[in-house]
Design an enzyme around this catalytic site. Structure first.
Site, PDB file in Angstrom:
ATOM      1  N   HIS A 169      57.112  -7.943  93.248  1.00 25.51           N
ATOM      2  CA  HIS A 169      58.227  -7.001  93.319  1.00 25.51           C
ATOM      3  C   HIS A 169      57.746  -5.593  93.651  1.00 25.51           C
ATOM      4  CE1 HIS A 169      62.209  -5.452  92.570  1.00 25.51           C
ATOM      5  NE2 HIS A 169      61.762  -4.635  91.631  1.00 25.51           N
ATOM      6  N   ASP A 202      58.717 -11.850  95.691  1.00 24.91           N
ATOM      7  CA  ASP A 202      59.654 -11.203  94.781  1.00 24.91           C
ATOM      8  C   ASP A 202      60.866 -12.104  94.553  1.00 24.91           C
ATOM      9  OD1 ASP A 202      61.106  -9.505  93.211  1.00 24.91           O
ATOM     10  OD2 ASP A 202      61.698  -8.164  94.832  1.00 24.91           O
ATOM     11  N   TRP A 211      66.093 -10.553  83.068  1.00 27.85           N
ATOM     12  CA  TRP A 211      65.560  -9.191  82.981  1.00 27.85           C
ATOM     13  C   TRP A 211      66.578  -8.247  82.341  1.00 27.85           C
ATOM     14  CZ3 TRP A 211      62.541  -5.444  82.308  1.00 27.85           C
ATOM     15  CH2 TRP A 211      62.751  -4.172  82.836  1.00 27.85           C
ATOM     16  N   ASP A 224      63.661  -1.374  94.978  1.00 28.08           N
ATOM     17  CA  ASP A 224      64.306  -1.581  93.691  1.00 28.08           C
ATOM     18  C   ASP A 224      65.466  -0.576  93.545  1.00 28.08           C
ATOM     19  OD1 ASP A 224      63.697  -3.100  90.917  1.00 28.08           O
ATOM     20  OD2 ASP A 224      64.226  -1.043  90.444  1.00 28.08           O
ATOM     21  N   TRP A 225      65.584   0.104  92.395  1.00 27.58           N
ATOM     22  CA  TRP A 225      66.677   1.064  92.218  1.00 27.58           C
ATOM     23  C   TRP A 225      66.596   2.245  93.184  1.00 27.58           C
ATOM     24  CZ3 TRP A 225      71.313   2.351  90.439  1.00 27.58           C
ATOM     25  CH2 TRP A 225      71.966   1.455  89.585  1.00 27.58           C
TER      26      TRP A 225
END
Length: 299
Positions: free
Chosen positions: A276, A247, A161, A120-121
């Protein structure tokens, strides 16, 4: 910059989180980043970077497995998350600010020969950091992550999102994380994910992240990310993907990177079972993939 610090009492007796906390002061006004540091202190570091809206608790089942294999595992909480300090204004968060904070952290600990593990980030920050500081990194493992440049098509799930994060008056952290897993989080796990955020005042960083993802050519981060990709397209060090099979946001990113990054050639890429947050769904398989890569590096 005004920031808040989550009371330590919020983190007492968290399930499966027995780790000793450490802190690194990043700025002249005393803003701190919290991190875990497990395993042999003289071993090469495995830097585990979480994403949105989680914290180092996400890696709780993986850290002991990787540390037991003889590696030093370092898992920071990004600024705005976990036990790290949290600026209270969304305007204080930018992609570049997160890059600056993470670089200050790595330089403060003087980390070298790093194996990056990111999702993710953690990937948006970690992949760019590895490209910009390639002399400090020896390998990369990406699970459900990417380094966007604003040129890729944005999945509909991400747009939904982003709008939710920006505009919803209700922003339930643990429920958000549970929506990205195959498993159902238990009450104690949900308590742990909510712990860093006693009130809305603490959630500015979590709400800010989706709007910082580059989605257009004129985004402030686009040129820097393109420059990072030029480095990654010449990257010869081991590059392993361990994406999950469920995901909707990052699906296909593993193939995209495998085709463009030379260090991905011949690696034992895996598709793990999960949503995810694959660290919740397949922590053992994810950790073993990291250990196997590092064993092969030592041969």
């Amino acid at each position: 910059m005004e920031f808040v610090r989550t009371p330590e009492s919020r983190f007492e007796r968290l399930a499966d989180y027995p780790f000793e906390g450490h802190y690194c002061e990043l700025t002249s006004d005393g803003m701190r980043m919290h991190y875990l540091d497990e395993g042999p202190s003289d071993a090469d570091p495995v830097l585990m970077l979480h994403g949105e809206p989680s914290w180092s608790y996400l890696y709780r089942h993986m850290i002991p497995i990787v540390a037991a294999a003889g590696h030093r595992v370092i898992a920071p909480d990004l600024i705005g998350f976990g036990k790290s300090d949290k600026p209270t204004s969304m305007a204080d968060y930018s992609y570049q600010a997160h890059m600056d904070w993470m670089l200050a952290f790595v330089e403060s600990l003087d980390l070298n020969n790093i194996t990056l593990v990111c999702q993710d980030w953690g990937s948006l920050i970690g992949l760019r950091l590895a490209a910009e500081q390639q002399q400090r990194f020896k390998a990369i493992v990406v699970g459900n992550g990417m380094l966007p440049t604003g040129e890729q098509k944005v999945p509909a799930a991400f747009q939904l999102w982003k709008n939710f994060a920006l505009y919803s008056p209700w922003f339930p952290i643990a429920r958000i994380i549970n929506s990205g897993t195959f498993k159902t989080l238990g009450p104690e796990e949900r308590k742990a994910y909510d712990a860093p955020f006693p009130s809305a005042k603490y959630k500015a960083g979590a709400r800010a992240f989706p709007r910082l993802v580059p989605v257009s050519a004129d985004d402030p981060a686009t040129q820097a990310n393109k420059a990072a990709w030029r480095v990654l397209e010449q990257w010869q060090k081991p590059f392993l993907t361990t994406f999950s099979n469920g995901d909707p946001i990052t699906r296909g990113g593993d193939t995209f990177m495998q085709e463009r990054i030379p260090g991905a050639k011949g690696q034992p890429h895996q598709t793990l079972v999960g949503g995810h947050f694959l660290q919740e769904d397949s922590p053992v398989a994810f950790a073993r993939a990291i250990n196997d890569l590092l064993v092969n590096l030592q041969r």
